[in-house]
Scaffold this motif. Structure first.
Motif: not given
Ligand SMILES: Cc1cc2nc3c(=O)[nH]c(=O)nc-3n(C[C@H](O)[C@H](O)[C@H](O)COP(=O)(O)OP(=O)(O)OC[C@H]3O[C@@H](n4cnc5c(N)ncnc54)[C@H](O)[C@@H]3O)c2cc1C
Length: 271
Positions: A52-53, A57-59, A90-95, A100-101
């Motif tokens: 989700h925007p 972002p994933e490192e 929602l876990i913003r830093s999650g994988a 899912l969102f």
């Protein structure tokens, strides 16, 4: 069904509050298995699924073909066979949750065909009242229990204590208030920890789930005092609440349940 096939479809997504959703998925070409209220399903998406925007972002990018699998307590009734309902934060830093969102209606995802989990509401002692303590999405297994068994089991009392920061984070509030207003043996006690943020005033309990127990709110609202000989206590949610509630209940004579030593406290720990 091929292993790791995206074997389920999104049939509805309801935003309860920003970063909090009720997701319904249905199996594609197979049947939902039987389960007991309290158990969890495993959802997954591949690393290639877009995030989700508004999330971090994933490192390091995850392998595109590898499924990211996570557990989610089932919120729907075990009698519902058309879809499965999950209550997800929602876990913003999650994988997984940022992916899912970002799903849309009709999108496909992985739903593990086998349902797991030892946290089962049918472990309650026969005839005992059922007292449930949840924070946030920890309410999900209790929604399944209420939706599955409540109407057919009027001899015992049910109490749900649900903690959240704000009133708007109290998912399922309307459904629980409706049941509560129609049923003498069901009590719903929402509690919020940030009442100063409320625009329209909050007349319910304030503080944490543990405060509801400490201040005897259950006795005042439900008209009985839960004790080890009359109640089974179910706890689900964040680690701070679960650990503190277990300590408080043990101090009041309850024992944590295990296979070896039966007790009255049943706990599901989300992390
Ligand atoms: C048995 C079981 C049942 C679960 N049921 C649910 C459920 O019904 N709904 C749900 O939203 N999550 C549930 N979870 C948590 C879920 O499995 C994931 O850990 C969560 O969705 C985060 O995944 P992620 O990949 O986005 O984050 P990850 O990259 O895996 O980050 C994990 C971190 O996110 C935080 N976190 C995890 N879950 C939550 C949560 N629910 N609320 C706040 N912070 C959290 C913790 O700090 C945790 O260390 C359950 C976990 C277990 C073990």
């Amino acid at each position: 069904m091929a292993e790791n096939e995206l074997n389920a479809e999104v049939v509805s997504m309801t935003e309860v509050a920003p970063g909090l959703m009720i997701l319904r998925v249905k199996p594609v070409g197979w049947e939902l298995p039987d389960f007991t209220p309290g158990q969890f399903a495993v959802l997954a998406l591949p690393g290639s699924a877009p995030r989700h925007p508004v999330t971090d972002p994933e490192e390091t990018p995850l392998p595109p073909d590898k499924l990211i699998k996570r557990a989610y307590s089932i919120a729907s009734s075990s009698r519902t066979k058309e879809h499965m309902e999950l209550y997800i934060t929602l876990i913003r830093s999650g994988a997984l949750t940022p992916r899912l969102f970002n799903l849309n209606l009709g999108d496909h995802l992985f739903l593990a065909p086998n349902i797991k989990g030892a946290f089962k509401l049918d472990q309650a002692k026969p005839g005992s009242h059922i007292v449930m303590f949840a924070t946030g999405t920890g309410l999900a297994p209790f929604m399944s229990a209420i939706r599955t068994t409540f109407g057919s089991d009027m001899a015992r009392r049910y109490v749900i204590v649900h903690g959240a920061r704000h009133s708007w984070d109290l998912g399922y509030r309307a459904e629980l208030e409706t049941i509560s207003s129609h049923s003498a043996n069901f009590t719903y006690i929402p509690v919020i920890s940030r009442p100063d943020d409320e625009k329209t005033g909050w007349t319910g309990a304030v503080g944490y789930v543990q405060d509801v127990w400490r201040l005897d709110v259950i006795n005042a609202e439900a008209g009985f005092q839960p004790k080890p000989d009359n109640s089974s206590m179910f706890i689900c949610g964040n680690p701070e609440m679960t650990e503190n509630m277990v300590k408080l209940l043990i101090a009041d004579g309850f024992r944590e349940h295990s296979k070896k030593e039966p007790g009255e406290i049943f706990v599901e720990r989300y992390w």
